[in-house]
Design a protein around this motif. Structure first.
Motif, PDB file in Angstrom:
ATOM      1  N   VAL A 112       0.691  -1.209   0.098  1.00  0.00           N
ATOM      2  CA  VAL A 112       0.085   0.031  -0.054  1.00  0.00           C
ATOM      3  C   VAL A 112       0.893   1.242  -0.006  1.00  0.00           C
ATOM      4  O   VAL A 112       1.966   1.163   0.748  1.00  0.00           O
ATOM      5  N   ILE A 113       0.482   2.159  -0.939  1.00  0.00           N
ATOM      6  CA  ILE A 113       1.366   3.263  -0.901  1.00  0.00           C
ATOM      7  C   ILE A 113       0.491   4.475  -0.219  1.00  0.00           C
ATOM      8  O   ILE A 113      -0.614   4.835  -0.652  1.00  0.00           O
ATOM      9  N   LEU A 114       0.769   5.069   0.904  1.00  0.00           N
ATOM     10  CA  LEU A 114       0.355   6.092   1.363  1.00  0.00           C
ATOM     11  C   LEU A 114       0.721   7.534   1.237  1.00  0.00           C
ATOM     12  O   LEU A 114       2.058   7.772   1.303  1.00  0.00           O
ATOM     13  N   PRO A 115      -0.112   8.133   0.312  1.00  0.00           N
ATOM     14  CA  PRO A 115       0.349   9.667   0.110  1.00  0.00           C
ATOM     15  C   PRO A 115       0.743  10.598   1.164  1.00  0.00           C
ATOM     16  O   PRO A 115       0.312  10.600   2.352  1.00  0.00           O
ATOM     17  N   ALA A 116       1.656  11.424   0.995  1.00  0.00           N
ATOM     18  CA  ALA A 116       1.893  12.575   1.722  1.00  0.00           C
ATOM     19  C   ALA A 116       0.806  13.374   2.416  1.00  0.00           C
ATOM     20  O   ALA A 116      -0.064  13.726   1.575  1.00  0.00           O
ATOM     21  N   ASP A 117       0.762  13.877   3.445  1.00  0.00           N
ATOM     22  CA  ASP A 117      -0.016  14.992   4.151  1.00  0.00           C
ATOM     23  C   ASP A 117      -1.552  14.543   4.010  1.00  0.00           C
ATOM     24  O   ASP A 117      -2.324  15.181   4.073  1.00  0.00           O
ATOM     25  N   VAL A 118      -1.768  13.154   4.142  1.00  0.00           N
ATOM     26  CA  VAL A 118      -3.194  12.834   4.160  1.00  0.00           C
ATOM     27  C   VAL A 118      -3.288  12.156   5.436  1.00  0.00           C
ATOM     28  O   VAL A 118      -2.647  11.357   5.818  1.00  0.00           O
ATOM     29  N   LEU A 119      -4.420  12.368   6.060  1.00  0.00           N
ATOM     30  CA  LEU A 119      -4.838  11.641   7.391  1.00  0.00           C
ATOM     31  C   LEU A 119      -5.025  10.396   7.082  1.00  0.00           C
ATOM     32  O   LEU A 119      -5.550   9.776   6.310  1.00  0.00           O
ATOM     33  N   ARG A 120      -4.416   9.571   8.224  1.00  0.00           N
ATOM     34  CA  ARG A 120      -4.602   8.115   8.176  1.00  0.00           C
ATOM     35  C   ARG A 120      -4.826   7.574   9.691  1.00  0.00           C
ATOM     36  O   ARG A 120      -4.319   8.000  10.734  1.00  0.00           O
ATOM     37  N   GLN A 121      -5.360   6.319   9.797  1.00  0.00           N
ATOM     38  CA  GLN A 121      -5.496   5.833  11.149  1.00  0.00           C
ATOM     39  C   GLN A 121      -5.386   4.241  10.800  1.00  0.00           C
ATOM     40  O   GLN A 121      -6.150   3.649   9.975  1.00  0.00           O
ATOM     41  N   VAL A 122      -4.338   3.577  11.344  1.00  0.00           N
ATOM     42  CA  VAL A 122      -4.157   2.210  11.119  1.00  0.00           C
ATOM     43  C   VAL A 122      -4.860   1.324  12.063  1.00  0.00           C
ATOM     44  O   VAL A 122      -4.793   1.540  13.534  1.00  0.00           O
ATOM     45  N   SER A 123      -5.667  -0.022  11.841  1.00  0.00           N
ATOM     46  CA  SER A 123      -6.064  -0.702  12.831  1.00  0.00           C
ATOM     47  C   SER A 123      -5.999  -2.177  12.552  1.00  0.00           C
ATOM     48  O   SER A 123      -5.733  -2.424  11.189  1.00  0.00           O
ATOM     49  N   THR A 124      -5.984  -3.070  13.318  1.00  0.00           N
ATOM     50  CA  THR A 124      -5.913  -4.408  13.143  1.00  0.00           C
ATOM     51  C   THR A 124      -7.131  -5.094  13.564  1.00  0.00           C
ATOM     52  O   THR A 124      -7.989  -4.488  14.449  1.00  0.00           O
ATOM     53  N   ASP A 125      -7.558  -6.205  13.256  1.00  0.00           N
ATOM     54  CA  ASP A 125      -8.681  -7.050  13.614  1.00  0.00           C
ATOM     55  C   ASP A 125      -7.893  -8.295  14.605  1.00  0.00           C
ATOM     56  O   ASP A 125      -7.097  -8.035  15.214  1.00  0.00           O
ATOM     57  N   ASP A 126      -8.461  -9.204  14.408  1.00  0.00           N
ATOM     58  CA  ASP A 126      -8.118 -10.566  15.480  1.00  0.00           C
ATOM     59  C   ASP A 126      -6.901 -11.299  14.873  1.00  0.00           C
ATOM     60  O   ASP A 126      -6.198 -11.808  15.707  1.00  0.00           O
ATOM     61  N   ALA A 127      -6.326 -10.621  13.722  1.00  0.00           N
ATOM     62  CA  ALA A 127      -5.089 -11.357  13.247  1.00  0.00           C
ATOM     63  C   ALA A 127      -3.960 -10.520  13.714  1.00  0.00           C
ATOM     64  O   ALA A 127      -2.704 -11.122  13.824  1.00  0.00           O
ATOM     65  N   GLY A 128      -3.764  -9.172  13.664  1.00  0.00           N
ATOM     66  CA  GLY A 128      -2.656  -8.349  14.073  1.00  0.00           C
ATOM     67  C   GLY A 128      -1.892  -8.481  12.442  1.00  0.00           C
ATOM     68  O   GLY A 128      -2.375  -8.928  11.575  1.00  0.00           O
ATOM     69  N   PHE A 129      -0.810  -7.876  12.555  1.00  0.00           N
ATOM     70  CA  PHE A 129       0.019  -7.475  11.143  1.00  0.00           C
ATOM     71  C   PHE A 129       1.439  -7.427  11.476  1.00  0.00           C
ATOM     72  O   PHE A 129       1.777  -6.838  12.544  1.00  0.00           O
ATOM     73  N   THR A 130       2.480  -7.824  10.647  1.00  0.00           N
ATOM     74  CA  THR A 130       3.557  -7.359  10.521  1.00  0.00           C
ATOM     75  C   THR A 130       3.734  -6.731   8.924  1.00  0.00           C
ATOM     76  O   THR A 130       3.456  -7.306   8.108  1.00  0.00           O
TER      77      THR A 130
END
Length: 127
Positions: A83-101
């Protein structure tokens, strides 16, 4: 000529690079002078803060799955996705029951901020 010969800045822990750290979940000292590279490990059922970064970030998910609220648009990424997240854009990352690396790359020295504050900081894993 090998790939390593053509790319002298290639980093590999087996080459005894003194900047390599394998004892930390994020590896802030990886990358060159222009690029920071780190590993993010987030357990299940977590939500990070709403924030922005002043430069583009590239996230490659190596395990689990996550949801990114990108300025009101929900994106889901799972193992093998990038995933490419652009500059200066609000973001919030969350996980479900799996988590992530994930492995994340961004411009070295990138600054993060939160809505409603004029303060921006360089996170230690990007410094």
């Amino acid at each position: 000529m090998t790939t390593h010969d053509r790319h002298p800045t290639h980093r590999n822990p087996s080459h005894r690079n003194p900047r390599w750290r394998d004892d930390h979940p994020r590896l802030p000292t990886q990358g060159g002078t222009a690029l920071a590279l780190w590993r993010v490990e987030v357990p299940a059922d977590r939500t990070g803060p709403v924030h922005f970064i002043d430069t583009e970030q590239i996230w490659t998910i190596v395990a689990g799955r996550l949801t990114i609220d990108l300025d009101g648009t929900k994106l889901t990424a799972a193992e093998g996705d990038t995933v490419i997240l652009p500059a200066d854009v609000l973001r919030q990352v969350s996980t479900d029951d799996a988590g992530f690396t994930a492995i994340v790359a961004a411009q070295a020295g990138a600054k993060a901020g939160v809505p409603g504050s004029d303060t921006m900081v360089v996170p230690p894993w990007i410094a």
